[in-house]
Design a protein around this motif. Structure first.
Motif, PDB file in Angstrom:
ATOM      1  N   ARG A  11       1.019  -1.123   0.100  1.00 21.30           N
ATOM      2  CA  ARG A  11      -0.066  -0.177  -0.091  1.00 21.30           C
ATOM      3  C   ARG A  11       0.843   1.282   0.017  1.00 21.30           C
ATOM      4  N   THR A  12       0.318   2.424  -0.376  1.00 18.84           N
ATOM      5  CA  THR A  12       1.051   3.534  -0.333  1.00 18.84           C
ATOM      6  C   THR A  12      -0.069   4.782   0.025  1.00 18.84           C
ATOM      7  N   SER A  13       0.674   5.846   0.303  1.00 19.62           N
ATOM      8  CA  SER A  13      -0.167   6.811   0.843  1.00 19.62           C
ATOM      9  C   SER A  13      -1.343   7.230   0.174  1.00 19.62           C
ATOM     10  N   GLY A  14      -2.512   7.415   0.835  1.00 18.06           N
ATOM     11  CA  GLY A  14      -3.667   7.920   0.155  1.00 18.06           C
ATOM     12  C   GLY A  14      -3.538   8.982  -0.549  1.00 18.06           C
ATOM     13  N   PHE A  15      -2.794  10.065  -0.096  1.00 20.41           N
ATOM     14  CA  PHE A  15      -2.980  11.240  -0.518  1.00 20.41           C
ATOM     15  C   PHE A  15      -2.042  11.438  -1.739  1.00 20.41           C
ATOM     16  N   LEU A  16      -1.156  10.424  -2.088  1.00 19.58           N
ATOM     17  CA  LEU A  16      -0.484  10.373  -3.353  1.00 19.58           C
ATOM     18  C   LEU A  16      -1.420   9.842  -4.255  1.00 19.58           C
ATOM     19  N   GLY A  17      -2.077   8.800  -3.928  1.00 24.66           N
ATOM     20  CA  GLY A  17      -3.253   8.295  -4.895  1.00 24.66           C
ATOM     21  C   GLY A  17      -4.272   9.310  -5.197  1.00 24.66           C
ATOM     22  N   PHE A  18      -4.869  10.236  -4.199  1.00 27.05           N
ATOM     23  CA  PHE A  18      -5.737  11.142  -4.356  1.00 27.05           C
ATOM     24  C   PHE A  18      -5.076  12.279  -5.533  1.00 27.05           C
ATOM     25  N   THR A  19      -3.947  12.590  -5.222  1.00 26.45           N
ATOM     26  CA  THR A  19      -3.670  13.654  -6.230  1.00 26.45           C
ATOM     27  C   THR A  19      -3.353  13.055  -7.623  1.00 26.45           C
ATOM     28  N   LEU A  20      -2.659  11.779  -7.647  1.00 31.21           N
ATOM     29  CA  LEU A  20      -2.837  11.135  -9.152  1.00 31.21           C
ATOM     30  C   LEU A  20      -4.411  10.956  -9.603  1.00 31.21           C
ATOM     31  N   LEU A  21      -5.397  10.912  -8.706  1.00 30.90           N
ATOM     32  CA  LEU A  21      -6.735  10.873  -9.121  1.00 30.90           C
ATOM     33  C   LEU A  21      -7.276  12.155  -9.693  1.00 30.90           C
ATOM     34  N   LEU A  22      -6.789  13.422  -8.962  1.00 34.60           N
ATOM     35  CA  LEU A  22      -7.167  14.705  -9.461  1.00 34.60           C
ATOM     36  C   LEU A  22      -6.406  14.753 -10.804  1.00 34.60           C
ATOM     37  N   ALA A  24      -5.815  12.511 -13.159  1.00 32.94           N
ATOM     38  CA  ALA A  24      -6.562  11.570 -13.920  1.00 32.94           C
ATOM     39  C   ALA A  24      -7.744  12.341 -14.477  1.00 32.94           C
ATOM     40  N   LEU A  25      -8.461  12.977 -13.201  1.00 34.68           N
ATOM     41  CA  LEU A  25      -9.989  13.559 -13.701  1.00 34.68           C
ATOM     42  C   LEU A  25      -9.563  14.630 -14.524  1.00 34.68           C
ATOM     43  N   THR A  26      -8.466  15.456 -14.141  1.00 38.97           N
ATOM     44  CA  THR A  26      -8.135  16.756 -15.066  1.00 38.97           C
ATOM     45  C   THR A  26      -8.110  16.358 -16.551  1.00 38.97           C
ATOM     46  N   TRP A  27      -7.283  15.295 -16.588  1.00 42.02           N
ATOM     47  CA  TRP A  27      -6.967  14.615 -17.939  1.00 42.02           C
ATOM     48  C   TRP A  27      -8.348  14.246 -18.660  1.00 42.02           C
ATOM     49  N   HIS A  46      -7.384   9.686 -25.832  1.00 38.58           N
ATOM     50  CA  HIS A  46      -7.068  10.127 -24.504  1.00 38.58           C
ATOM     51  C   HIS A  46      -8.451   9.949 -23.514  1.00 38.58           C
ATOM     52  N   LEU A  47      -9.506   9.959 -24.018  1.00 35.72           N
ATOM     53  CA  LEU A  47     -10.791   9.788 -23.200  1.00 35.72           C
ATOM     54  C   LEU A  47     -10.919   8.462 -22.526  1.00 35.72           C
ATOM     55  N   LEU A  48     -10.668   7.365 -23.145  1.00 33.99           N
ATOM     56  CA  LEU A  48     -10.712   6.125 -22.629  1.00 33.99           C
ATOM     57  C   LEU A  48      -9.607   5.771 -21.602  1.00 33.99           C
ATOM     58  N   PRO A  49      -8.560   6.081 -21.889  1.00 33.84           N
ATOM     59  CA  PRO A  49      -7.299   5.849 -20.656  1.00 33.84           C
ATOM     60  C   PRO A  49      -7.735   6.574 -19.469  1.00 33.84           C
ATOM     61  N   SER A  50      -7.953   7.752 -19.635  1.00 31.87           N
ATOM     62  CA  SER A  50      -8.389   8.657 -18.496  1.00 31.87           C
ATOM     63  C   SER A  50      -9.379   8.176 -17.780  1.00 31.87           C
ATOM     64  N   LEU A  51     -10.556   7.835 -18.480  1.00 34.09           N
ATOM     65  CA  LEU A  51     -11.697   7.233 -17.826  1.00 34.09           C
ATOM     66  C   LEU A  51     -11.197   6.012 -16.875  1.00 34.09           C
ATOM     67  N   LEU A  52     -10.345   4.983 -17.347  1.00 27.99           N
ATOM     68  CA  LEU A  52     -10.130   3.838 -16.636  1.00 27.99           C
ATOM     69  C   LEU A  52      -8.979   4.411 -15.395  1.00 27.99           C
ATOM     70  N   ALA A  53      -8.221   5.306 -15.684  1.00 24.89           N
ATOM     71  CA  ALA A  53      -7.166   5.537 -14.700  1.00 24.89           C
ATOM     72  C   ALA A  53      -8.062   6.112 -13.538  1.00 24.89           C
ATOM     73  N   SER A  54      -9.055   6.853 -13.741  1.00 27.94           N
ATOM     74  CA  SER A  54      -9.944   7.912 -12.922  1.00 27.94           C
ATOM     75  C   SER A  54     -10.679   6.655 -12.153  1.00 27.94           C
ATOM     76  N   LEU A  55     -11.131   5.698 -12.751  1.00 27.31           N
ATOM     77  CA  LEU A  55     -11.793   4.553 -12.016  1.00 27.31           C
ATOM     78  C   LEU A  55     -10.838   3.809 -11.180  1.00 27.31           C
TER      79      LEU A  55
END
Length: 287
Positions: A11-22, A24-27, A46-55
């Motif tokens: 596991r890793t920090s949830g804040f790091l994952g949340f930053t990556l989520l933001l 991905a959502l921006t993307w 770009h739409l499909l990978p960004s959607l999968l990454a966000s999910l």
């Protein structure tokens, strides 16, 4: 059956994952807005990978409360346990099962069993326990809480059948601390397979069954009366010995018949429950 033991999950920090989520959502927003505005395939790539990454990034975020653990299961295999409280990110494809690490109490029902002498008694106990191995608790037994209840009552029945309710030696009523330690050890041995630690086990109820309670009460009262009588007689014999020794030391020698009469009078006065009434004897023992 292969034994499963707990180990720490990746596991890793949830804040790091949340930053990556933001990110991905921006993307995702950028790609979605561009696709709906210009209808070009470039934005669709770009739409499909960004959607999968966000999910996936969103699914991988979770929190752990104090005295709680999260068990991860990936593709049917145990993937580890996260015990550290806080905000975490782990494998988003892994199923998560929460398990409490808090201290629990199990209060058994009043069980009717026969003690070592065959007397029917009622007995109950409280068992204080907690989970120390989450993998064993979830995967070694079907339902660890139900397992704790059944095995605790089984151990209590086995213990009650090994000792008498009350006796001169080791008994359920006469040695509560030793019985509690033995009960704890037996319950802990039975619950080891489920990854459960027993903190304390103690009897909360101990009594004869109603159908024999009155008879056993009269028996205890009779034993108490006999013990009290024995103590009184032993004390009276000692006092008579001291009286005879005192008379001999004072030079007042008595023959055997007068000694017997004196002993009889003293024993009656000392042992009798009624108050002794003095009798003036105007005759002699030889008249």
């Amino acid at each position: 059956m292969r034994e499963i033991k707990e180990f720490s999950a990746w596991r890793t920090s949830g804040f790091l994952g949340f930053t990556l989520l933001l990110l991905a959502l921006t993307w995702l927003v950028w790609a979605g807005a561009g696709f709906f505005r210009e209808r070009e395939v470039f934005y669709l790539w770009h739409l499909l990978p960004s959607l999968l990454a966000s999910l996936h990034l969103g699914a991988g975020l979770f929190t752990v409360q104090p005295n709680e653990a999260v068990v991860l299961v990936f593709l049917g295999r145990y993937a580890g346990t996260v015990r550290e409280p806080g905000f975490h990110f782990a494998n988003p494809l892994a199923a998560r099962k929460r398990i409490s690490l808090r201290v629990h109490n199990f209060n058994s029902d009043r069980l009717k069993v026969n003690d070592a002498l065959g007397n029917p008694i009622e007995i109950a106990a409280v068992v204080v326990w907690r989970v120390v191995d989450t993998a064993k608790a979830l995967f070694q037994v079907e339902d660890y809480k139900s397992f704790v209840a059944i095995q605790s009552e089984t151990a209590l029945r086995a213990l009650a059948s090994r000792y008498p309710y009350d006796a001169e030696g080791k008994s359920l009523r006469g040695n509560p601390e030793e019985i509690a330690e033995e009960l704890k050890g037996e319950v802990e041995e039975r619950l080891k397979v489920a990854g459960v630690e027993v903190l304390e086990a103690r009897l909360t109820h101990l009594a004869y069954a109603p159908e024999v309670a009155q008879a056993m009460l009269r028996r205890q009262q009779a034993l108490a009366v006999v013990a009290a009588r024995r103590l009184i007689v032993e004390a009276a014999v000692g006092m008579v010995k001291e009286a005879l020794s005192g008379l001999e030391a004072a030079g007042l020698a008595l023959d055997e018949e007068r000694k017997a009469a004196m002993v009889n009078n003293l024993m009656v006065a000392l042992v009798s429950e009624a108050q002794a009434q003095p009798v003036v004897n105007v005759g002699t023992l030889y008249a």
